[in-house]
Scaffold this motif. Structure first.
Motif, short mmCIF file in Angstrom:
data_model
loop_
_atom_site.label_atom_id
_atom_site.label_comp_id
_atom_site.label_asym_id
_atom_site.label_seq_id
_atom_site.Cartn_x
_atom_site.Cartn_y
_atom_site.Cartn_z
N VAL A 261 5.66 11.09 -4.19
CA VAL A 261 5.36 10.58 -2.81
C VAL A 261 5.74 11.34 -1.89
O VAL A 261 5.13 10.48 -0.90
N ALA A 265 3.29 12.78 1.58
CA ALA A 265 3.90 12.37 3.03
C ALA A 265 4.06 13.12 3.75
O ALA A 265 3.25 12.69 4.62
N GLY A 270 3.04 12.00 7.76
CA GLY A 270 2.78 10.53 8.39
C GLY A 270 3.97 10.09 8.51
O GLY A 270 5.00 10.92 7.78
N GLU A 273 3.86 4.29 6.65
CA GLU A 273 2.88 4.21 6.78
C GLU A 273 2.37 5.30 5.75
O GLU A 273 1.79 4.72 4.44
N ALA A 274 2.84 6.01 5.50
CA ALA A 274 2.33 7.85 4.74
C ALA A 274 2.35 7.42 3.72
O ALA A 274 2.84 7.84 2.24
N ALA A 276 3.54 4.82 2.13
CA ALA A 276 3.06 3.66 1.35
C ALA A 276 2.31 3.45 0.84
O ALA A 276 1.85 2.91 -0.38
N GLU A 277 1.58 4.14 1.44
CA GLU A 277 0.20 4.42 0.96
C GLU A 277 0.02 5.15 -0.19
O GLU A 277 -0.84 4.84 -0.74
N ALA A 278 0.56 6.52 -0.12
CA ALA A 278 1.18 7.15 -0.95
C ALA A 278 1.61 6.93 -2.57
O ALA A 278 1.38 7.03 -3.61
N ARG A 280 2.07 3.55 -2.99
CA ARG A 280 0.55 2.41 -3.53
C ARG A 280 -0.52 3.13 -4.75
O ARG A 280 -0.63 2.12 -6.24
N LYS A 281 -0.78 4.13 -4.31
CA LYS A 281 -1.33 4.97 -5.18
C LYS A 281 -1.12 5.45 -6.33
O LYS A 281 -1.34 5.17 -7.18
N ASP A 284 -0.87 2.43 -8.55
CA ASP A 284 -2.51 2.13 -8.92
C ASP A 284 -2.03 3.27 -10.74
O ASP A 284 -2.63 2.66 -11.75
#
Length: 309
Positions: A261, A265, A270, A273-274, A276-278, A280-281, A284
C-alpha cells in the motif's frame, strides 16, 4: 523527582502546524551535572536522541539555532555557542537569538522527551492571541518553565540589553532575571514540560513511551523521523487493513500488504489521500478473499461452493 501522571493522549505529531513564521533556539550545551556529566542531548528515549525529539517538534521553524558544540542531528540546524562556553542559559539564549530574525522565537531546552508539534502550536497561538510578550508552559507543580516557551523576539532583546547594562554581562545569570521583566501568559502542560534532569527521569520517559496507549504513535513517529518522512496518515486504516489481511488471507499477508500500500501510494506521488485510497482497495480485496474462504468452509464436504455450478 516529581511524580507525573501522563494522560492518555498520543505522543505522535498532531495535525495543524504553525502558520506565521517563527524561529527556534534550542539550548543544548549544559553540563548535565545531575546525569554525571553525560551528553544529555544524545541520550536516547524511544530510540531517538533527546535533541532530535525536540528538533522534530519544531521542524517547521524558519530557522533553528542549537546553542551547543556541533553534532550530527536528524535535520539541519544552525550552530552557535555562548562566550565563554558554559556561561549559563541567559548567555546561551543571547547567543542563539543573535542568529534569528523572526518576530517570534521558540525557546526550548534539549531534554523534553514529550514535546510535540501540537504543543509548539499552542504556545505560538497563546503568544499571538493577545499582547503578552511570552507564553510558557507550567509543569505538574504549576511552576513556570521558561525553556518551553514562545517569546516576542524584540522583548527578549530588550531585556537582554537591560541585563547586560546592569551586570556588565550575562554570565551566570538565572533565567528568572530575564523573564521577570516580561508580560507572560501561561499554558499548563505537565507532559510536554517534563524534562530529563536525572537518570530516574530518563527511566520514567522510557517507560512511558512503551505503555500500550503510546507505543504505537511513538514508534510511527520515530520511524518517520528515521526515514525522513513527513507524512501524516490514518494509522487506524492501516491497522484495520493489516487485521483483515491477516484474518482473511494469512498472517504474513499483514506486513506485506501494508508495505505494498505504501509503495503504491509512493508510486502515485500521493499524500495521505493516496495511502487511504490504496488501503481501501486492498481492504476490499481482503474482504472478497475472506468471503470466498467462508463460502468454501460453509460448503458440505465433497461439494463445491455455491458459485461453482
Amino acid at each position: 523527582m516529581t511524580s507525573i501522571e501522563f494522560p492518555g493522549t498520543p505522543a505522535g505529531r498532531p495535525p495543524g502546524r504553525a502558520t506565521a513564521p517563527y524561529d527556534a533556539v534550542v539550548l543544548a550545551g549544559g553540563g548535565a551535572r545531575r546525569l554525571g556529566g553525560a551528553d544529555k542531548p544524545a541520550v536516547r528515549v524511544g530510540g531517538r536522541a533527546l535533541l532530535d525529539r525536540v528538533l522534530a517538534a519544531c521542524a517547521d521553524a524558519r530557522t533553528t539555532v542549537v546553542v551547543a558544540d556541533p553534532r550530527p542531528t536528524a535535520r539541519p540546524v544552525r550552530w552557535e555557542r555562548e562566550d565563554p562556553p558554559g556561561a549559563g542559559p541567559v548567555a546561551a539564549l543571547d547567543a542563539g537569538l543573535r542568529r534569528t530574525a523572526a518576530d517570534d522565537v521558540l525557546v526550548l531546552s534539549a531534554d523534553l522527551p514529550f514535546l510535540a508539534a501540537g504543543t509548539v502550536r499552542r504556545l505560538l497561538d497563546a503568544l499571538r492571541a493577545g499582547r503578552a510578550e511570552g507564553a510558557l508552559l507550567t509543569d505538574a507543580d504549576d511552576r513556570d518553565q521558561p525553556l518551553v516557551a514562545a517569546y516576542r523576539t524584540a522583548a527578549l532583546r530588550r531585556e537582554l540589553a537591560l541585563l547586560t547594562a546592569a551586570h556588565g554581562g550575562l554570565t551566570g545569570l538565572p533565567l528568572r532575571r530575564l523573564t521577570a521583566g516580561l508580560d507572560l501568559t501561561r499554558v499548563p502542560d505537565p507532559v510536554a514540560s517534563f524534562d530529563c534532569d536525572t537518570w530516574d527521569d530518563i527511566a520514567t520517559a522510557r517507560a512511558r513511551i512503551r505503555e500500550h496507549g503510546h507505543v504505537l504513535d511513538e514508534w510511527i513517529s520515530a520511524v518517520k523521523d528515521e526515514l525522513g518522512i513527513d507524512l501524516d496518515v490514518d494509522t487506524g486504516v492501516l491497522l484495520d487493513l493489516a487485521r483483515d489481511a491477516a484474518h482473511g488471507v494469512a498472517r504474513p499477508a499483514a506486513p506485506l500488504t501494508t508495505f505494498l500500500v505504501g509503495y503504491a501510494a509512493a508510486q502515485a506521488q500521493g499524500g495521505p489521500e493516496a495511502v487511504a485510497e490504496a488501503a481501501r482497495k486492498a481492504a476490499d480485496l481482503a474482504l472478497r478473499w475472506a468471503q470466498e474462504a467462508e463460502q468454501e468452509a460453509a460448503a458440505k464436504p465433497g461439494e463445491a461452493g455455491p458459485d461453482a455450478r
